[in-house]
Motif scaffolding. Sequence first.
Motif, PDB file in Angstrom:
ATOM      1  N   VAL A  10      -8.294  -5.666   9.868  1.00 36.35           N
ATOM      2  CA  VAL A  10      -9.239  -4.859   9.102  1.00 36.35           C
ATOM      3  C   VAL A  10      -8.679  -4.593   7.714  1.00 36.35           C
ATOM      4  O   VAL A  10      -7.528  -4.187   7.560  1.00 36.35           O
ATOM      5  N   LEU A  11      -9.489  -4.860   6.708  1.00 37.20           N
ATOM      6  CA  LEU A  11      -9.153  -4.500   5.341  1.00 37.20           C
ATOM      7  C   LEU A  11      -9.510  -3.034   5.146  1.00 37.20           C
ATOM      8  O   LEU A  11     -10.650  -2.632   5.382  1.00 37.20           O
ATOM      9  N   VAL A  12      -8.558  -2.242   4.720  1.00 37.48           N
ATOM     10  CA  VAL A  12      -8.789  -0.825   4.450  1.00 37.48           C
ATOM     11  C   VAL A  12      -8.711  -0.612   2.948  1.00 37.48           C
ATOM     12  O   VAL A  12      -7.625  -0.674   2.356  1.00 37.48           O
ATOM     13  N   THR A  13      -9.860  -0.418   2.313  1.00 36.07           N
ATOM     14  CA  THR A  13      -9.835  -0.127   0.883  1.00 36.07           C
ATOM     15  C   THR A  13      -9.425   1.330   0.676  1.00 36.07           C
ATOM     16  O   THR A  13      -9.526   2.156   1.587  1.00 36.07           O
ATOM     17  N   GLY A  14      -8.925   1.623  -0.504  1.00 34.56           N
ATOM     18  CA  GLY A  14      -8.434   2.972  -0.756  1.00 34.56           C
ATOM     19  C   GLY A  14      -7.300   3.348   0.159  1.00 34.56           C
ATOM     20  O   GLY A  14      -7.185   4.505   0.590  1.00 34.56           O
ATOM     21  N   GLY A  17      -5.364   6.470  -0.431  1.00 28.07           N
ATOM     22  CA  GLY A  17      -6.145   7.666  -0.707  1.00 28.07           C
ATOM     23  C   GLY A  17      -6.267   8.595   0.477  1.00 28.07           C
ATOM     24  O   GLY A  17      -5.676   8.379   1.539  1.00 28.07           O
ATOM     25  N   ARG A  18      -7.079   9.626   0.298  1.00 29.83           N
ATOM     26  CA  ARG A  18      -7.219  10.677   1.305  1.00 29.83           C
ATOM     27  C   ARG A  18      -7.684  10.131   2.649  1.00 29.83           C
ATOM     28  O   ARG A  18      -7.111  10.443   3.681  1.00 29.83           O
ATOM     29  N   THR A  19      -8.742   9.326   2.656  1.00 28.38           N
ATOM     30  CA  THR A  19      -9.227   8.807   3.941  1.00 28.38           C
ATOM     31  C   THR A  19      -8.597   7.473   4.291  1.00 28.38           C
ATOM     32  O   THR A  19      -8.254   7.227   5.446  1.00 28.38           O
ATOM     33  N   GLY A  20      -8.430   6.605   3.297  1.00 27.14           N
ATOM     34  CA  GLY A  20      -7.919   5.268   3.574  1.00 27.14           C
ATOM     35  C   GLY A  20      -6.557   5.279   4.238  1.00 27.14           C
ATOM     36  O   GLY A  20      -6.287   4.497   5.165  1.00 27.14           O
ATOM     37  N   ARG A  21      -5.687   6.189   3.780  1.00 29.29           N
ATOM     38  CA  ARG A  21      -4.347   6.277   4.367  1.00 29.29           C
ATOM     39  C   ARG A  21      -4.426   6.634   5.842  1.00 29.29           C
ATOM     40  O   ARG A  21      -3.726   6.060   6.687  1.00 29.29           O
ATOM     41  N   ARG A  22      -5.319   7.577   6.183  1.00 30.79           N
ATOM     42  CA  ARG A  22      -5.462   7.976   7.589  1.00 30.79           C
ATOM     43  C   ARG A  22      -6.160   6.899   8.410  1.00 30.79           C
ATOM     44  O   ARG A  22      -5.834   6.704   9.580  1.00 30.79           O
TER      45      ARG A  22
END
Length: 277
Positions: A10-14, A17-22
């Motif tokens: 899965v590619l996780v953009t951001g 950032g606040r949500t992307g890291r989690r």
Amino acid sequence: MAENTRNMTVLVTGATGRTGRRVAEAARAAGLTVRAGSRAQGFDWEDASTWAGALRGADAAYLVYPTDVGSPAATQAVGALAREAVGLGVRRLVLLSSRGEERARPTEEALKSSGARWTLVRAAWFAQNFSEGPLVEGLRHGELVFPAGEVREPFIDVRDIADVVVAALTTGDRYVGQELAISGPRLMTFREAVAEISAATGGELTYVPVTARQYGDNLAGFGVPPDEVDFLVELFESLLDGRNSYLSDGVRQILGREPRDFTDFAREAAAAGVWKA
């Protein structure tokens, strides 16, 4: 039926950032292979030439636009990236959207019309907006100046957003074509939220409500561009008008548990020293 996550990328953009890291953390914990999408890793929402390299070979992607999902730039970029993803065989896309934000609808429609197997996650105001981002500095100096009046919000912990995103990605077609509304477990005013942070830190914190225009003038004084100021003023005037003063049951329905409570968030962040000057 759960998908085979052992070989799922899965590619996780951001991703920083606040949500992307989690989302990245929760996806790894669920056994997915995470491809972090950030400028540091060569992915840039503003540079379409970086998209194919990040998408190629992935099975799914989590999309979060870095400014606001309701901006015209978001609509254009999300639509274009989604179409490119589908063209490269990455059809499973989850977009983070904003609950109650009418301006986000064009961006959501751009995703829906891309040919993707899409899921929308419409989230309430983040609890972590108090601990990460532009609101933190004021709280560190004892005061939150913000245009929320006494409106009540069901603040959601971004870790719950991440868990919902990963559940959407790993449960086959169950949430394909679904609009998932998620919030925290109770309604609170921003004044009450600041009071809970104050109790958690042992300090004296004050909430100072201002109008959206006054807040915009403050932003302009810090050098925020006029167009961005105008957008944020209109956004706050609409989103913080009470339209979101209700609970959504998505976290419990999708995860089978209650959402994390703001008190726990405040205590954990205080223990980590987030609000120390």
